[in-house]
Every structure is written in structure tokens, then in C-alpha cells.
Scaffold this active site. Structure first.
Site, short mmCIF file in Angstrom:
data_model
loop_
_atom_site.label_atom_id
_atom_site.label_comp_id
_atom_site.label_asym_id
_atom_site.label_seq_id
_atom_site.Cartn_x
_atom_site.Cartn_y
_atom_site.Cartn_z
N THR A 13 -2.10 3.39 7.17
CA THR A 13 -2.53 2.66 5.98
C THR A 13 -3.82 1.91 6.30
OG1 THR A 13 -0.27 2.37 5.21
CG2 THR A 13 -1.85 0.71 4.50
N GLY A 57 6.99 0.35 5.42
CA GLY A 57 6.91 -0.18 4.07
C GLY A 57 8.16 -0.87 3.57
N THR A 104 0.58 -3.73 6.94
CA THR A 104 0.71 -2.33 7.31
C THR A 104 1.90 -2.17 8.23
OG1 THR A 104 -0.32 -0.50 8.53
CG2 THR A 104 -0.97 -2.70 9.19
N GLY A 105 2.53 -0.99 8.18
CA GLY A 105 3.70 -0.74 9.03
C GLY A 105 4.78 -0.02 8.28
N ILE A 136 7.75 5.03 -3.36
CA ILE A 136 6.70 4.02 -3.42
C ILE A 136 6.92 3.02 -2.28
CG2 ILE A 136 5.77 2.09 -4.78
CD1 ILE A 136 6.42 3.81 -7.29
N GLY A 137 5.85 2.70 -1.57
CA GLY A 137 5.95 1.78 -0.44
C GLY A 137 5.50 0.37 -0.77
#
Length: 315
Positions: free
Chosen positions: A186, A239, A236-237, A215-216
């Protein structure tokens, strides 16, 4: 007070022995994007313009999991998502399920500025993109050989891939629990100008072998992306872990309600709220502070401040 900018190219299990051919192009892109953002801030561009500019450039780089480099769903398709937010007004825009839009982050900004809504997804978002005349490409444009191979590895292991686009998954590896999702690669950018105005932007292709329609955290305000008058955050990571921990909003809330500094708030969220191995974030405050904590093996990241401090690091 002074301007500051930070950007990331994803957090996760990034091996220390990452081959130069995978590490160097990413580092070069982060360096270039950081300079682009610094030049824009020096030219008095608004933070909102700066974060959009930088994330567009990151989306156009196939080495990151956004835009051109987006990973593939279980059906071998791309579903891109992005979010942008202005801290001063709390205006924001988000998109999901994009299959043809070259720069998801710019469509998210159009949702913010040209519609009464915050979030558009799938066919509705694609129709809005066509209506607005944004650049689109056939979905094959986004499907790279690297990501076809990553999907193949993930399917062979019968799991969502959790590695950072680097190591093959061992053939005998037992599938982890479904919660082992990851959104590695991301991209995001946060910026503050000399007047203390803040903005954030995040964009992603999601995760390898994800279910169609998943969906994250990236487009969810307060989870992967958030900005107010105190700070701007891009996470980030993994989700699902970031959504559960409302990572980005919690940083702002700790500053607002507990009076913590940006670094104290971000460190608390990453070390205490988010499960270990799941989360990284970049954040700037209205006073020009920068912090980039993570509880994963590494996070591709870079930052610069008006007083001359610059940093580019992975581990």
C-alpha cells in the site's frame, strides 16, 4: 512550525536479505517522490495537492501495490481503492472496486469535491470516473507478470498471501487462519504546510488472492486514512487489524483527548492497540512533527522537514 512530509510504500514481513533488484527500484521511487513532494511544498502548493501528486506517482510505479502494481483478486482481476482527506475541513473522498482508473487517488479527490458523498465503489465509482473524464486503461494494463506469479503462489498455498512481494510461499506451508490478510505495498503520503494545514492520501490494490468485493482499511476514514487540525495519518499493513483498531483516528484522538504528542500517540497505537506484526503508519502534526512507527519487520518509508531533516529507510 514548518512544513513536513512523509510517505510509505507498505509495511510487512520484509526480509532483511531483500534482493537488490526488489529493494533498489522501490528506494529510488520513494526518493524521487519525496523530492517531488518537498519541491511542491516549497512552491506553496497546498498539502492536499501535494499528497495527491505524490500518491499518483507511487500509483504509477509497478513495484508498489497500488495503481499499476495492484495485486490480483482470487479471480485474477484488480480492485483498487484509495482515500484522501483534508485536515482543516475534514472533507474527504474514497473509492473502492476500481478496475480501469489509472489514478484512484485522483478519483477519490473528485468524489470529495464534485459529489455530495464521501465514498463511491465498484460500478458506481467506475461510472463516475467516466463521467468526470479521468484517465482509464483496459484492466489488463494493471495486471503485471509479477502479480500473476504472486496469485499463482497464493492459490497453490490455498491462502491469501502475506509476504511483501518477495519470497515464494513454501509448497508445504500450512494455510494460516483467514485473519492472516495483508495489504502489503500500500502507498500513502501525509503533509503539512508552514501554516499548519494538513492532508493525507492512501492508495492500494488490496491483498493477493482476496475475495472479489473485499474492502480493506485504506478507503475507510479513521482506519487507514485520517486527518484533522492536529495531525494527518496514513496506515499500512493488515487491513482487517487496522480497521478493528481504528488506527488512524486513534492517533488523532489520543492527541485531542489525552494531550499526547504526535510521537507518543502514534507509538501507543502501533505498540498497544494494533496486534504485533500487523501495522505501520506515517503521520505529521500541525506543528511540523513527523513520525513513522511500525510493528512489522519493516516499512518502506521516507520523510523530510523544513529544518533539513530527511530520512529514507526500510527496517
Amino acid at each position: 512550525m514548518g512544513w513536513a512530509i512523509a510517505l510509505h510504500g507498505g509495511a510487512g514481513d520484509i526480509p532483511k536479505d531483500l534482493p537488490p533488484e526488489l529493494r533498489e527500484p522501490r528506494e529510488a521511487c520513494l526518493r524521487q517522490c519525496l523530492q517531488m513532494g518537498v519541491d511542491a511544498l516549497k512552491a506553496q502548493k497546498s498539502p492536499l495537492d501535494v499528497v495527491e501528486l505524490v500518491v499518483r506517482e507511487l500509483e504509477n510505479n509497478p513495484y508498489f501495490n497500488a495503481g499499476r502494481g495492484s495485486v490480483l483478486t482470487s479471480n485474477g482481476t484488480v480492485e483498487m481503492e484509495a482515500c484522501i482527506m483534508d485536515g482543516n475541513t475534514k472533507n474527504c473522498g474514497a473509492v473502492s472496486g476500481l478496475t480501469t482508473v489509472v489514478n484512484a487517488i485522483s478519483l477519490a479527490r473528485l468524489v470529495m469535491e464534485k459529489t455530495p458523498h464521501i465514498y463511491l465503489a465498484f460500478e458506481g465509482a467506475e461510472a463516475f470516473a467516466r463521467e468526470q473524464g479521468v484517465e482509464t486503461m483496459d484492466s489488463n494494463h494493471f495486471i503485471t507478470e509479477r502479480n500473476i506469479e504472486r496469485l499463482k503462489q497464493a492459490k497453490e498455498a490455498n491462502r491469501v498471501q502475506v509476504d511483501y512481494n518477495t519470497r515464494p510461499i513454501p509448497k508445504d506451508d500450512k494455510p494460516p487462519a483467514p485473519s492472516g490478510d495483508s495489504q502489503l505495498g500500500t502507498v500513502g503520503c501525509v503533509a503539512v504546510d508552514s501554516y499548519g494545514h494538513l492532508a493525507t492520501a492512501t492508495s492500494t490494490g488490496g491483498l493477493v488472492n482476496k475475495m472479489v468485493g473485499r474492502i480493506g482499511d485504506t478507503p475507510i476514514i479513521g482506519a487507514g486514512t485520517y486527518a484533522n487540525k492536529l495531525c494527518a495519518v496514513s496506515a499500512t499493513g493488515q487491513g482487517d487489524a487496522i480497521i478493528r483498531a481504528t488506527v488512524a483516528r486513534d492517533v488523532a484522538a489520543l492527541m485531542e483527548y489525552k494531550g499526547l504528542s504526535l510521537k507518543e500517540a502514534a507509538d501507543y497505537v502501533v505498540e498497544e492497540s494494533a496486534p504485533k506484526g500487523t501495522t505501520g503508519l506515517i503521520a505529521v502534526s500541525a506543528t511540523g512533527e513527523v513520525t513513522m512507527p511500525f510493528n512489522t519487520t519493516g516499512m518502506f518509508r521516507a520523510c523530510a522537514t523544513e529544518d533539513g531533516h530527511t530520512e529514507l529507510a526500510i527496517w
